[in-house]
Every structure is written in structure tokens, then in C-alpha cells.
Design a protein around this motif. Structure first.
Motif, PDB file in Angstrom:
ATOM      1  N   ASP A 542      -5.404  10.987 -17.889  1.00 20.62           N
ATOM      2  CA  ASP A 542      -4.977  11.794 -16.743  1.00 20.62           C
ATOM      3  C   ASP A 542      -5.227  11.064 -15.426  1.00 20.62           C
ATOM      4  OD1 ASP A 542      -4.204  13.819 -18.409  1.00 20.62           O
ATOM      5  OD2 ASP A 542      -5.955  15.075 -18.069  1.00 20.62           O
ATOM      6  N   ALA A 543      -6.404  10.446 -15.321  1.00 24.48           N
ATOM      7  CA  ALA A 543      -6.736   9.724 -14.092  1.00 24.48           C
ATOM      8  C   ALA A 543      -5.769   8.572 -13.860  1.00 24.48           C
ATOM      9  CB  ALA A 543      -8.178   9.203 -14.164  1.00 24.48           C
ATOM     10  N   TYR A 544      -5.474   7.832 -14.912  1.00 23.22           N
ATOM     11  CA  TYR A 544      -4.549   6.703 -14.799  1.00 23.22           C
ATOM     12  C   TYR A 544      -3.173   7.182 -14.367  1.00 23.22           C
ATOM     13  CZ  TYR A 544      -1.758   2.644 -16.239  1.00 23.22           C
ATOM     14  OH  TYR A 544      -0.891   1.582 -16.270  1.00 23.22           O
ATOM     15  N   ASP A 545      -2.707   8.278 -14.964  1.00 21.82           N
ATOM     16  CA  ASP A 545      -1.393   8.810 -14.594  1.00 21.82           C
ATOM     17  C   ASP A 545      -1.338   9.130 -13.103  1.00 21.82           C
ATOM     18  OD1 ASP A 545      -0.393   8.584 -17.151  1.00 21.82           O
ATOM     19  OD2 ASP A 545      -0.737  10.681 -17.680  1.00 21.82           O
ATOM     20  N   MET A 546      -2.395   9.746 -12.590  1.00 23.09           N
ATOM     21  CA  MET A 546      -2.391  10.101 -11.165  1.00 23.09           C
ATOM     22  C   MET A 546      -2.378   8.858 -10.285  1.00 23.09           C
ATOM     23  SD  MET A 546      -4.839  12.438  -8.822  1.00 23.09           S
ATOM     24  CE  MET A 546      -3.508  13.619  -8.631  1.00 23.09           C
ATOM     25  N   ILE A 547      -3.250   7.899 -10.570  1.00 21.38           N
ATOM     26  CA  ILE A 547      -3.343   6.693  -9.741  1.00 21.38           C
ATOM     27  C   ILE A 547      -2.031   5.913  -9.777  1.00 21.38           C
ATOM     28  CG2 ILE A 547      -4.543   4.489  -9.442  1.00 21.38           C
ATOM     29  CD1 ILE A 547      -7.002   5.902 -10.799  1.00 21.38           C
ATOM     30  N   ALA A 548      -1.472   5.736 -10.982  1.00 23.21           N
ATOM     31  CA  ALA A 548      -0.223   4.973 -11.120  1.00 23.21           C
ATOM     32  C   ALA A 548       0.941   5.681 -10.451  1.00 23.21           C
ATOM     33  CB  ALA A 548       0.072   4.725 -12.600  1.00 23.21           C
ATOM     34  N   ASP A 549       0.979   7.014 -10.536  1.00 17.82           N
ATOM     35  CA  ASP A 549       2.044   7.769  -9.883  1.00 17.82           C
ATOM     36  C   ASP A 549       1.968   7.618  -8.369  1.00 17.82           C
ATOM     37  OD1 ASP A 549       3.445   8.774 -12.057  1.00 17.82           O
ATOM     38  OD2 ASP A 549       2.233  10.582 -12.207  1.00 17.82           O
ATOM     39  N   ILE A 550       0.765   7.740  -7.817  1.00 16.43           N
ATOM     40  CA  ILE A 550       0.606   7.626  -6.364  1.00 16.43           C
ATOM     41  C   ILE A 550       0.989   6.221  -5.902  1.00 16.43           C
ATOM     42  CG2 ILE A 550      -1.154   7.508  -4.552  1.00 16.43           C
ATOM     43  CD1 ILE A 550      -2.389  10.005  -5.685  1.00 16.43           C
ATOM     44  N   ARG A 551       0.637   5.216  -6.676  1.00 18.85           N
ATOM     45  CA  ARG A 551       1.015   3.838  -6.327  1.00 18.85           C
ATOM     46  C   ARG A 551       2.528   3.706  -6.220  1.00 18.85           C
ATOM     47  NH1 ARG A 551       0.622  -1.256 -10.467  1.00 18.85           N
ATOM     48  NH2 ARG A 551       0.918  -2.958  -8.980  1.00 18.85           N
ATOM     49  N   LEU A 552       3.269   4.251  -7.182  1.00 24.39           N
ATOM     50  CA  LEU A 552       4.726   4.161  -7.156  1.00 24.39           C
ATOM     51  C   LEU A 552       5.316   4.994  -6.020  1.00 24.39           C
ATOM     52  CD1 LEU A 552       5.704   4.216 -10.937  1.00 24.39           C
ATOM     53  CD2 LEU A 552       5.790   2.285  -9.364  1.00 24.39           C
ATOM     54  N   GLN A 553       4.732   6.168  -5.766  1.00 21.03           N
ATOM     55  CA  GLN A 553       5.224   6.990  -4.660  1.00 21.03           C
ATOM     56  C   GLN A 553       5.037   6.268  -3.329  1.00 21.03           C
ATOM     57  OE1 GLN A 553       2.952  10.582  -5.237  1.00 21.03           O
ATOM     58  NE2 GLN A 553       3.936  10.991  -7.208  1.00 21.03           N
ATOM     59  N   HIS A 554       3.922   5.566  -3.201  1.00 28.19           N
ATOM     60  CA  HIS A 554       3.673   4.768  -1.991  1.00 28.19           C
ATOM     61  C   HIS A 554       4.746   3.696  -1.834  1.00 28.19           C
ATOM     62  CE1 HIS A 554       1.763   2.002   0.804  1.00 28.19           C
ATOM     63  NE2 HIS A 554       1.714   1.064  -0.135  1.00 28.19           N
ATOM     64  N   GLN A 555       5.063   2.975  -2.898  1.00 30.09           N
ATOM     65  CA  GLN A 555       6.066   1.924  -2.826  1.00 30.09           C
ATOM     66  C   GLN A 555       7.453   2.498  -2.539  1.00 30.09           C
ATOM     67  OE1 GLN A 555       5.929  -0.740  -6.190  1.00 30.09           O
ATOM     68  NE2 GLN A 555       3.829  -1.382  -5.777  1.00 30.09           N
ATOM     69  N   ALA A 556       7.782   3.623  -3.175  1.00 29.50           N
ATOM     70  CA  ALA A 556       9.086   4.239  -2.938  1.00 29.50           C
ATOM     71  C   ALA A 556       9.224   4.682  -1.480  1.00 29.50           C
ATOM     72  CB  ALA A 556       9.287   5.428  -3.878  1.00 29.50           C
ATOM     73  N   ALA A 557       8.149   5.220  -0.912  1.00 29.38           N
ATOM     74  CA  ALA A 557       8.183   5.638   0.494  1.00 29.38           C
ATOM     75  C   ALA A 557       8.394   4.441   1.410  1.00 29.38           C
ATOM     76  CB  ALA A 557       6.882   6.364   0.856  1.00 29.38           C
ATOM     77  N   GLN A 558       7.766   3.313   1.084  1.00 26.79           N
ATOM     78  CA  GLN A 558       7.969   2.101   1.880  1.00 26.79           C
ATOM     79  C   GLN A 558       9.423   1.644   1.817  1.00 26.79           C
ATOM     80  OE1 GLN A 558       4.745  -0.246  -0.006  1.00 26.79           O
ATOM     81  NE2 GLN A 558       3.936  -0.535   2.055  1.00 26.79           N
ATOM     82  N   ILE A 559      10.002   1.673   0.635  1.00 27.79           N
ATOM     83  CA  ILE A 559      11.396   1.253   0.479  1.00 27.79           C
ATOM     84  C   ILE A 559      12.315   2.168   1.274  1.00 27.79           C
ATOM     85  CG2 ILE A 559      13.281   0.983  -1.184  1.00 27.79           C
ATOM     86  CD1 ILE A 559      11.071   0.258  -3.262  1.00 27.79           C
ATOM     87  N   ARG A 560      12.042   3.475   1.240  1.00 27.55           N
ATOM     88  CA  ARG A 560      12.861   4.418   2.009  1.00 27.55           C
ATOM     89  C   ARG A 560      12.795   4.112   3.493  1.00 27.55           C
ATOM     90  NH1 ARG A 560      11.169   8.479  -1.693  1.00 27.55           N
ATOM     91  NH2 ARG A 560       9.409   9.032  -0.347  1.00 27.55           N
ATOM     92  N   ARG A 561      11.647   3.614   3.963  1.00 33.85           N
ATOM     93  CA  ARG A 561      11.493   3.287   5.386  1.00 33.85           C
ATOM     94  C   ARG A 561      12.027   1.898   5.720  1.00 33.85           C
ATOM     95  NH1 ARG A 561       6.171   5.552   4.438  1.00 33.85           N
ATOM     96  NH2 ARG A 561       5.282   3.452   4.396  1.00 33.85           N
ATOM     97  N   GLY A 562      12.576   1.211   4.726  1.00 31.43           N
ATOM     98  CA  GLY A 562      13.100  -0.129   4.961  1.00 31.43           C
ATOM     99  C   GLY A 562      12.041  -1.199   4.961  1.00 31.43           C
ATOM    100  N   GLU A 563      10.859  -0.893   4.418  1.00 35.20           N
ATOM    101  CA  GLU A 563       9.762  -1.848   4.379  1.00 35.20           C
ATOM    102  C   GLU A 563       9.679  -2.520   3.014  1.00 35.20           C
ATOM    103  OE1 GLU A 563       6.326   0.460   5.219  1.00 35.20           O
ATOM    104  OE2 GLU A 563       7.043   1.169   7.164  1.00 35.20           O
TER     105      GLU A 563
END
Length: 604
Positions: A542-563
Motif C-alpha cells: 500500500d505504501a509503495y502504491d501511494m508513493i509511486a502514484d504521487i511520483r507519477l502525478q507530480h511528473q504529469a503535472a509538470q508535463i501539463r505545465r510544459g516543464e
């Protein structure tokens, strides 16, 4: 006394979300407990019968080795993880100073979780509710729109507007006055209303624009856009929030979205004739990642699909290399290690690879394989898989050897587990065949796992080596962020987030002789085969799922901002709710590291 308890509960989250009658009932069920400095409230492995809420004083939560994981004060609840699992505490808690606790009986706590979703969501900290998987029509505009679209004032000449569209390769411009959208002008408008009518080139765009165009907020669904486009025969949808233009969605965007799937990418890669074609296809990975995350796919699905693209790219480069160099003189196998080997690539990945060559190779055959390795590694770098900083690539002579040499490598590392051997073994235990003769790896993998697992000294050194990367836990419920450099004050979601779990998964695979390379698959297999206890393994999963999900959400948000995506996230990007849950996930990882360091599979 119940009245005072009710006042405390009504001012403390998540109990403040309870309806009045439930709060009254809870206040009747709770008890007060005084605590003295140094008192053990509970110890790891103890069966818990209550949840604790601090009214006054301080409580230190520690792992099995006595290291402080959290310093808790008034308003903090603790002990819920034991109640939500098998009833046993996964940490220890001691009173650091005199104070008072409110205790909620186990039966009352379970009833709260069962009957009140907000309370359940708060305490189920490493199993956040995942939104139902979405398809194209049920995604929000915020996940797809082009941000900050180009705009012009209404008095702009049509020729100037046309040049701006041409130079920026767009098919529309928003017409704005201040922040307000007053119209939209498209290439169709310039053709049908300006050119066809013979308007002068300096005529203002207000004469040809579509005034007061329909718009939607970022929270609207893509299906809303599709319906509007069909019904109103429009091709562009402005996205407006609070009266301000924030984005644009076009028919071209929708078509491009449908084309950007992992299957479409892999097909384009397989058919690429030149390195330029290949680079262009792989360049769509950020968009693919953003869409997969936006559709609420699980992290293991996203990284598997992203890795599939990397695998296909590698195989296409191998085919190109053979077409250029001719057929190989003897059989070979190209293998990936690192994140590609584990099928865990994200939006930012380097290359880690090696070559195993058939033992019939002659010394002069290495010229061919060195040229092949150089061609493929250079091609991967051109596609965005940058060279490994540690030179863990098939271009290095050391990592391009016949099978007998590889056997010697692993035998030496296992027999003499010095720091370099531990590091190399850690990397090479993640090997996965990508292209060539996979039979060259089958026996090597089985033999190595058997020898390594049987060598208790080697296993002990590997366990010790796996504990070097620690979760970013600070005291007082905070995070330990990067202290200096360009990423100062951020969380390294790779090195201090997923890597500690990757290291634990590798240890479980070694101890259980598990052939899985993927971290999540290793954790699941370790639970199923008893390499780690069911309780500890589920918590870690469960802990791994949360950490890995947040990591991907962070990267997706950066891509949306053009970063450009990276692994460094400011804690301020998280809500208080997310911060609390993420920190609890890190506590679980730290606890499992402590258990591994003490030679235990958590709580048996």
C-alpha cells in the motif's frame, strides 16, 4: 466528562466531520488516560484494543530499533494502523512528557470507519480511494487542454493574425479584451470571411471573428466537448475559469490524443525507418504519460506501458544495427537493468543495459558487438534515454562479455561481497532480456539466485546495502527535504521515495529465490510465498502504491505545465490530507527497513 470529550472531538479532524448524533455517541464511548513521561503506551507487536488521541503532552513513535519516526502532539491520533490490519502494533509509542490521552475502543473505531466515509478515508492513509478508470470521453478538460492559448486584441489586423497562427502552427486565436474572451478567429474564418470577401489585410479581426464563443470550465468532461462539436459543428472549444481564458481544446487535440496510445506508439516505433522517425515517436512519451495518469491508471500500469515503449525502441535499434552491420557472428542477448529491467520507467529515465554473448564467440567478434552496442546506446540517447552516469551500458567492455564471464562475475560478487560487489549485484539482479537469444539468461538467473540465497553472508551484506536509502522523514510530522542545490527544499521521490521499496523488494526476491524483476510483482510474490509476513507485506504494498502514484502525478503535472518531468516535488504541492498520508507511507517503509535490518519479516 462526556461534554469535555465532545468539545475536544468536535475540534479535531476527522471527528469534526461527524454528524451531531454520532459525535454525541462517540463522546460517550471514549475514555481519558493520563500518561507519565517515559511510559510505554504500546510496543511493536502488541495487540491493540484502542485508538489514541493526544489531548495534552507529547508522544514519540519509534521503529523496532528505537529510531524516532514521529513526534506527535495535541490533536494527533495514533495506533490506527494496528487496528486496521491484524490488531498488532507496527510501531512502538512512548510518552515523551506528562500528558493525557483520549482512547477510542477498537469496536467503536471500527464502527466509525464502517459508517462514516470521511473518517475511513482519513485513517486508510496508504490506500487512498482511486477514481474509476476513465476513457477519452470521461476525462476532464484539465487533463487534455492546451494551456495558455494564444490571443490577440480585437483591433489586430487579419494579416497579422494569420502570420501569428502560421508562425506558431495553430489553427485559432482567441480574441480578448483584458482577461475577457470576446471572440475566436480560426483559419476557416480567415478563408471564408476574409479572403473570400476580399477584406483588406489590415481589417480588424473583430470583423471576421466568431463573437461570444461557447466555452467550458476545466472541470468539464471531454464528452461535453464532443457533444458540443457535433451539435454546433464547431472545431475549437475555449476553456474559461473565473472569466479568464486558461486553455483550448480542438478536434486536432482529440485526434492526437486517440493516436497517442502505447499501442500506436509501438506500431510507429516498429515501422520506423530512420533514427529521426524513431526519435519523433519516442518524443510522444510525455504526452502518453500525462494521459495515462490523467485517466487514473494504477502506477504499475503506467510504468509498464511506458517501459513497453522503451523495450520496443531498443528492439528496433537492434534491428537497425543488424541491418547496418550484418548478422551477428554468434548468438547474443541484450538485457536491461535498472528501471527498464524492472518495467518501472517513468517520464525521465537513463539507460542501463548489457550484452551476454554466446561462449562460442572469438576475440575478433567483439568488434561487431561493440559496434552494435554503440549504435543502440547512441540511438537510445538520441531518443531521450540518456547515457548511464555510471557507465552501466553494453558499450563498456566490462558489460559486453560471453556467458562464462558473466557466470564468473556473479560467482565473485557472491563469494566476496565488498561494497562494489554489492552495488553491482543490486543492479544486475534486476536484469531482464529485451532482444536476442533469451536462453542465454535462463540458466544464469536460476543458478545465481540459488547460490546467492544460500550464502548467508552475502544476503546479510545485501540487506545492509539495501538500507542506505531512507524515506525522507523529519520530526514533528514533517519531511526531510533536499538540503542544498537546485532541488533544495524538495522531496526526492525517486531516491528517498521508491528506491527504498525497490531495495526491499530485491532483498525479498533474493531471500525467496523469486524470479520476478518488477518491484510490485516481487512484493506480491513475497507475500504469497511467505518471504515476508502478510501484514507487513500488505502495508508495504500500500505504501509503495501511494508513493509511486504521487511520483507519477507530480511528473504529469509538470508535463501539463510544459516543464520537463523530474523526481523532485516541493511538499507545498501536497494538500494537508496528502501530506499526512504520504508521511504515513514513509513510516511504513521505514518500519519495514528496520524489520529487514533485524532479520525479521516484519510481524510474524
Amino acid at each position: 466528562m462526556p461534554e469535555r470529550s465532545r468539545d475536544i472531538l468536535s475540534q479535531t479532524h476527522p471527528y469534526d466531520s461527524l454528524p451531531a448524533e454520532a459525535l454525541d455517541a462517540l463522546a460517550q464511548d471514549v475514555d481519558r488516560r493520563d500518561m507519565t513521561a517515559g511510559e510505554a503506551i504500546y510496543t511493536q507487536g502488541q495487540r491493540l484494543d484502542a485508538l489514541y488521541l493526544i489531548i495534552r503532552g507529547r508522544v514519540d513513535v519509534t521503529d523496532g530499533s528505537g529510531e524516532i519516526l514521529s513526534i506527535l502532539g495535541p490533536g494527533n491520533s495514533f495506533g490506527e494502523r494496528g487496528l486496521m490490519r491484524d490488531g498488532r502494533a507496527v510501531t512502538s509509542a512512548h510518552a515523551a512528557e506528562e500528558g493525557q490521552l483520549l482512547t477510542i475502543p477498537d469496536r467503536t473505531f471500527r464502527a466509525l470507519v464502517a459508517e462514516h466515509p470521511r473518517v475511513a478515508r482519513f485513517f486508510d492513509r496508504t490506500r487512498p480511494a482511486r477514481a474509476k478508470r476513465q476513457d477519452l470521453t470521461t476525462m476532464s478538460l484539465d487533463d487534455m487542454m492546451t494551456r495558455d492559448p494564444l490571443s490577440v486584441p480585437p483591433d489586430t489586423g487579419i494579416a497579422t493574425a494569420a502570420r501569428k497562427m502560421r508562425d506558431n502552427r495553430v489553427s485559432s486565436l482567441m480574441v480578448t479584451e483584458g482577461d475577457a474572451v470576446i471572440g475566436i478567429v480560426t483559419t476557416r474564418d480567415l478563408t471564408n470571411k476574409a479572403l473570400a470577401e476580399g477584406l483588406p489585410h489590415d481589417a480588424p479581426v473583430r470583423e471576421v471573428m466568431t463573437a461570444d464563443p461557447m466555452s467550458l470550465p476545466p472541470s468539464a468532461l471531454v464528452s461535453d466537448v464532443l457533444h458540443a462539436m457535433v451539435e454546433r459543428r464547431i472545431t475549437h472549444m475555449p476553456v474559461v475559469e473565473g472569466g479568464r481564458l486558461v486553455g483550448m481544446l480542438t478536434q486536432t487535440d482529440l485526434t492526437r490524443f486517440q493516436a497517442t496510445s502505447s499501442a500506436a506508439l509501438i506500431q510507429d516505433i516498429a515501422e520506423a525507418e530512420t533514427l529521426e522517425d524513431l526519435t519523433a515517436s519516442v518524443g510522444r512519451i510525455p504526452q502518453l504519460l500525462m494521459q495515462l495518469v490523467g485517466a487514473h491508471n494504477a502506477h504499475q500500469v503506467v510504468t509498464r506501458l511506458i517501459t513497453d515503449v522503451g523495450d520496443a525502441t531498443t528492439r528496433r535499434l537492434l534491428a537497425m544495427a543488424e541491418a547496418k552491420l550484418g548478422p551477428p557472428p554468434v548468438p547474443y542477448l541484450w538485457l536491461a537493468c535498472g528501471s527498464q529491467g524492472r518495467q518501472e520507467q517513468t517520464g525521465v529515465s537513463d539507460q542501463d543495459n548489457c550484452l551476454i554473448i554466446d561462449d562460442t564467440m572469438r576475440p575478433e567478434d567483439d568488434d561487431y558487438f561493440k559496434a552494435l552496442a554503440t549504435f543502440v546506446s547512441d540511438g537510445l540517447d538520441a531518443c531521450g534515454y540518456f547515457y548511464c552516469p555510471g557507465d552501466m551500458m553494453a558499450t563498456a567492455d566490462r558489460w559486453r562479455q560471453p556467458l562464462r564471464v558473466w557466470r564468473g562475475y556473479f560467482d565473485k560478487w557472491i563469494a566476496t561481497p565488498n561494497p562494489e560487489a554489492q552495488m553491482l549485484a543490486s543492479v544486475m539482479f534486476d536484469l531482464r532480456p529485451i532482444g536476442g537469444d533469451a536462453a542465454l539468461f535462463d540458466d544464469l538467473q536460476a543458478e545465481t539466485l540459488k547460490k546467492a540465497a544460500a550464502n548467508s553472508i552475502f544476503v546479510a551484506h545485501m540487506v545492509s546495502n539495501s538500507l542506505k536509502h531512507t524515506p525522507p522523514l523529519g520530526l514533528f510530522r514533517g519531511f526531510a527535504t533536499v538540503r542544498s542545490g537546485e532541488n533544495k527544499n524538495t522531496l526526492d521521490l525517486k531516491l528517498n521515495g521508491v528506491v527504498p521499496v525497490v531495495d526491499l523488494g530485491r532483498i525479498y526476491a533474493l531471500q525467496g529465490r523469486l524470479t520476478e524483476a518488477n518491484t510490485r510483482a516481487r512484493l506480491v510474490a513475497a507475500i504469497e510465498r511467505g518471504t515476508v509476513s502478510a501484514s507487513g507485506g500488505r502495508d508495504l504494498l500500500d505504501a509503495y502504491d501511494m508513493i509511486a502514484d504521487i511520483r507519477l502525478q507530480h511528473q504529469a503535472a509538470q508535463i501539463r505545465r510544459g516543464e520537463k518531468p523530474d523526481n523532485f516535488m516541493p511538499p507545498t504541492d501536497l494538500s494537508d490530507f496528502e501530506r499526512s498520508h504520504l508521511r504515513d507511507a514513509f513510516v511504513v517503509v521505514k518500519t519495514m527497513q528496520s524489520a529487514a535490518g533485524q532479520g525479521r519479516g516484519y510481524l510474524s
